[in-house]
Write a protein that holds these residues in place. Structure first.
Motif, PDB file in Angstrom:
ATOM      1  N   TYR A   5       0.852  -1.202   0.000  1.00 29.82           N
ATOM      2  CA  TYR A   5       0.000   0.000   0.000  1.00 29.82           C
ATOM      3  C   TYR A   5       0.881   1.243   0.000  1.00 29.82           C
ATOM      4  CZ  TYR A   5      -4.377  -2.429   0.983  1.00 29.82           C
ATOM      5  OH  TYR A   5      -5.491  -3.216   0.883  1.00 29.82           O
ATOM      6  N   ASN A   6       0.388   2.307  -0.671  1.00 30.87           N
ATOM      7  CA  ASN A   6       1.004   3.626  -0.542  1.00 30.87           C
ATOM      8  C   ASN A   6       0.334   4.310   0.646  1.00 30.87           C
ATOM      9  OD1 ASN A   6       2.869   3.748  -2.706  1.00 30.87           O
ATOM     10  ND2 ASN A   6       1.131   3.915  -4.120  1.00 30.87           N
ATOM     11  N   ARG A   7       0.915   4.179   1.799  1.00 32.00           N
ATOM     12  CA  ARG A   7       0.261   4.663   3.008  1.00 32.00           C
ATOM     13  C   ARG A   7       0.520   6.143   3.252  1.00 32.00           C
ATOM     14  NH1 ARG A   7      -0.715   0.001   6.493  1.00 32.00           N
ATOM     15  NH2 ARG A   7       0.146  -1.831   5.491  1.00 32.00           N
ATOM     16  N   ALA A   8      -0.490   6.850   3.751  1.00 35.06           N
ATOM     17  CA  ALA A   8      -0.272   8.216   4.223  1.00 35.06           C
ATOM     18  C   ALA A   8       0.566   8.127   5.495  1.00 35.06           C
ATOM     19  CB  ALA A   8      -1.612   8.893   4.523  1.00 35.06           C
ATOM     20  N   ASP A   9       1.400   9.128   5.706  1.00 36.64           N
ATOM     21  CA  ASP A   9       2.264   9.125   6.896  1.00 36.64           C
ATOM     22  C   ASP A   9       1.467   9.623   8.105  1.00 36.64           C
ATOM     23  OD1 ASP A   9       4.399   9.004   8.593  1.00 36.64           O
ATOM     24  OD2 ASP A   9       5.326  10.859   7.884  1.00 36.64           O
ATOM     25  N   LEU A  10       0.552   8.817   8.536  1.00 34.02           N
ATOM     26  CA  LEU A  10      -0.383   9.194   9.600  1.00 34.02           C
ATOM     27  C   LEU A  10      -0.701   7.934  10.387  1.00 34.02           C
ATOM     28  CD1 LEU A  10      -3.484  11.229   8.332  1.00 34.02           C
ATOM     29  CD2 LEU A  10      -2.028  11.767  10.281  1.00 34.02           C
ATOM     30  N   ALA A  11      -0.655   8.028  11.707  1.00 39.00           N
ATOM     31  CA  ALA A  11      -1.066   6.889  12.528  1.00 39.00           C
ATOM     32  C   ALA A  11      -2.000   7.420  13.609  1.00 39.00           C
ATOM     33  CB  ALA A  11       0.146   6.209  13.147  1.00 39.00           C
ATOM     34  N   PHE A  12      -3.040   6.685  13.876  1.00 36.68           N
ATOM     35  CA  PHE A  12      -4.047   7.170  14.817  1.00 36.68           C
ATOM     36  C   PHE A  12      -3.948   6.441  16.152  1.00 36.68           C
ATOM     37  CE2 PHE A  12      -5.667   7.658  10.509  1.00 36.68           C
ATOM     38  CZ  PHE A  12      -5.731   9.033  10.474  1.00 36.68           C
ATOM     39  N   GLU A  13      -4.192   7.205  17.202  1.00 34.10           N
ATOM     40  CA  GLU A  13      -4.070   6.685  18.554  1.00 34.10           C
ATOM     41  C   GLU A  13      -5.409   6.254  19.111  1.00 34.10           C
ATOM     42  OE1 GLU A  13      -0.423   8.605  20.958  1.00 34.10           O
ATOM     43  OE2 GLU A  13      -2.364   9.559  21.203  1.00 34.10           O
TER      44      GLU A  13
ATOM     45  N   SER B 195     -10.550  10.877   3.486  1.00 34.82           N
ATOM     46  CA  SER B 195     -11.434  10.369   2.434  1.00 34.82           C
ATOM     47  C   SER B 195     -10.707   9.240   1.717  1.00 34.82           C
ATOM     48  CB  SER B 195     -11.774  11.490   1.452  1.00 34.82           C
ATOM     49  OG  SER B 195     -10.571  11.997   0.891  1.00 34.82           O
ATOM     50  N   VAL B 196     -11.383   8.624   0.775  1.00 24.42           N
ATOM     51  CA  VAL B 196     -10.800   7.542  -0.008  1.00 24.42           C
ATOM     52  C   VAL B 196     -10.935   7.937  -1.472  1.00 24.42           C
ATOM     53  CG1 VAL B 196     -10.817   5.033  -0.355  1.00 24.42           C
ATOM     54  CG2 VAL B 196     -11.821   5.991   1.708  1.00 24.42           C
ATOM     55  N   THR B 197      -9.980   7.555  -2.304  1.00 29.23           N
ATOM     56  CA  THR B 197     -10.180   7.811  -3.724  1.00 29.23           C
ATOM     57  C   THR B 197     -10.849   6.600  -4.352  1.00 29.23           C
ATOM     58  OG1 THR B 197      -8.005   6.955  -4.293  1.00 29.23           O
ATOM     59  CG2 THR B 197      -8.158   9.317  -3.858  1.00 29.23           C
ATOM     60  N   ALA B 198     -11.425   6.813  -5.528  1.00 27.82           N
ATOM     61  CA  ALA B 198     -11.990   5.708  -6.292  1.00 27.82           C
ATOM     62  C   ALA B 198     -11.626   5.944  -7.747  1.00 27.82           C
ATOM     63  CB  ALA B 198     -13.508   5.655  -6.106  1.00 27.82           C
TER      64      ALA B 198
END
Ligand SMILES: *Cc1c(COP(=O)(O)O)cnc(C)c1O
Length: 401
Positions: free
Chosen positions: A9-17, A353-356
């Motif tokens: 996956y091309n992940r966004a550099d974001l992690a949620f707590e 959001s998500v792309t399609a």
């Protein structure tokens, strides 16, 4: 060197707590309005107290026993799904692709045991997405996903959606059934014409085919009905669902009429994890919420509110957007600039959001999204659009200079 976590996956550099309702909190303190819901999956939002306590309580009792024993939570869930739908019987599994595999197996087996083993091909649609297993790659038919994975699994034909002439031309003596997403998600939120679904039903009845619907994404309340096909007034013979079914716990299901389901006799299909007590405890809570009086009306109302906000964006930013699509809380904003720019700007404004496909920004928020959250979504997306405009103007100036 390759990362330990395989980079598929091309992940966004974001992690949620942590999360709360429609909001997600990153480790650095930023908060985001989650209009992606883990790809249409966190249907009850984050940290839903009923879902959390049901999972914790079930985990403390018994998490998993296999399908060698009765699972009362699964029996209850199946009975409730049967009571609320066209189906007579339900099979539980763990994902959308697995549900679709089972759906195709059921269709083929029902034909074979009905005296037509030669009927084993499934008609699918351009722009479909049915999952990443080998057979579902072939059902999806997207050359990009098939590349390098060896011989394509046989038995799937593709025709354009909403084109009944093409469907009729594709039906042969080997056709077993038709598989369609009432609302295509992955390829850009394309809604099947209700009349097309009615004509598919009629063609299936005329030629002795089974109608299978992939409601992995559009089912379980996403469009403001329990299942999206309900809007068309036709019922399938078999249906797959997954994503939102257990509010983020991995689960899938195949719902079928008795005519199809009776061919899956003991030993003919199986799964180790499918329908275990923990997954079913979670899904029963999701159903408590979806079936509560007025809840699906709320989904429709919030969907209409968010759709209005998107229509306003299309009107205000004709340089960025050329249309809004979708139904209920399964919405798409078609972009005329690269959708990645819009998604990135939205993230800067605190909206996930998500792309399609087809350059569409996909908005599939938790079904519990509030009126205030929808209003906030509209405001933040407008700021994101202004940000895209400013960015494009700056790049244009640079290229002149
Ligand atoms: C996501 C999706 C799938 C695949 O589901 P997985 O759980 O990822 O296997 C299949 N069909 C549709 C319509 C989907 O949206």
């Amino acid at each position: 060197m390759i990362p330990a976590l395989m980079p598929t996956y091309n992940r966004a550099d974001l992690a949620f707590e942590r999360g709360e309702g429609c909001w997600l909190y990153a480790a650095d303190g930023r908060r985001f309005l989650d209009l992606g819901a883990g790809i249409a999956t966190s249907s009850l939002g984050h940290n839903n107290p009923h879902l959390v306590s049901a999972i914790a309580e079930q985990a403390a009792r018994v998490m998993h026993v296999s399908n060698l024993y009765r699972v009362p939570q699964a029996e209850r869930l199946a009975e409730r799904l049967v009571a609320a739908s066209f189906a007579d019987s339900v099979f539980f599994c763990n994902s959308g692709a697995e549900a679709n595999e089972g759906m195709v197996k059921m269709i083929r087996r029902a034909q074979a045991h009905g005296g037509h083993p030669e009927r084993n091909r499934i008609i699918c649609f351009d722009g479909a997405f049915h999952g990443r297993t080998l057979a579902m790659l072939a059902a999806t038919g997207n050359p990009k996903y098939l590349d390098g994975f060896g011989p394509e699994v046989a038995g799937f034909d593709h025709v354009p959606m909403n084109n009944m002439n093409a469907v009729r031309a594709a039906i042969t003596a080997e056709t077993a059934g038709i598989m369609i997403e009432p609302v295509q998600g992955e390829s850009g939120i394309n809604v099947a014409d209700p009349r097309f679904l009615q004509e598919l039903r009629a063609a299936c009845d005329e030629f002795g085919l089974y109608l299978g619907m992939d409601e992995v994404q559009c089912g379980m309340g996403r469009t403001g009905r329990l299942f999206a096909h309900e809007w068309s007034g036709v019922t399938p013979d078999v249906l797959s669902t997954a994503k939102g079914i257990a509010g983020g716990f991995p689960m899938g299901a195949i719902l079928a009429t008795e005519a199809v389901a009776r061919h899956l006799t003991p030993g003919s299909h199986g799964t180790t994890f499918g329908g275990n007590p923990l997954a079913c405890a979670a899904a029963n809570v999701v159903l408590d919420v979806l079936l509560a009086p007025g809840f699906l009306d709320q989904v429709q109302a919030r969907g209409a509110q968010l759709a209005r906000a998107l229509d306003e964006l299309v009107a205000e930013f004709p340089d960025l957007f050329d249309g809004r699509r979708g139904i209920g809380l399964m919405l798409g904003l078609r972009c005329t600039v690269p959708v990645a720019l819009v998604q990135d700007a939205a993230m800067h404004e605190g909206v996930l959001s998500v792309t399609a496909g087809d350059n569409v920004l996909r908005l599939v928020p938790p079904l519990v999204i509030t009126e205030a959250d929808c209003a906030e979504a509209g405001r933040r997306l407008r700021h994101a659009a202004l940000r895209v405009r400013a960015h494009l103007a700056a790049t244009a100036r640079e290229s002149v200079a």
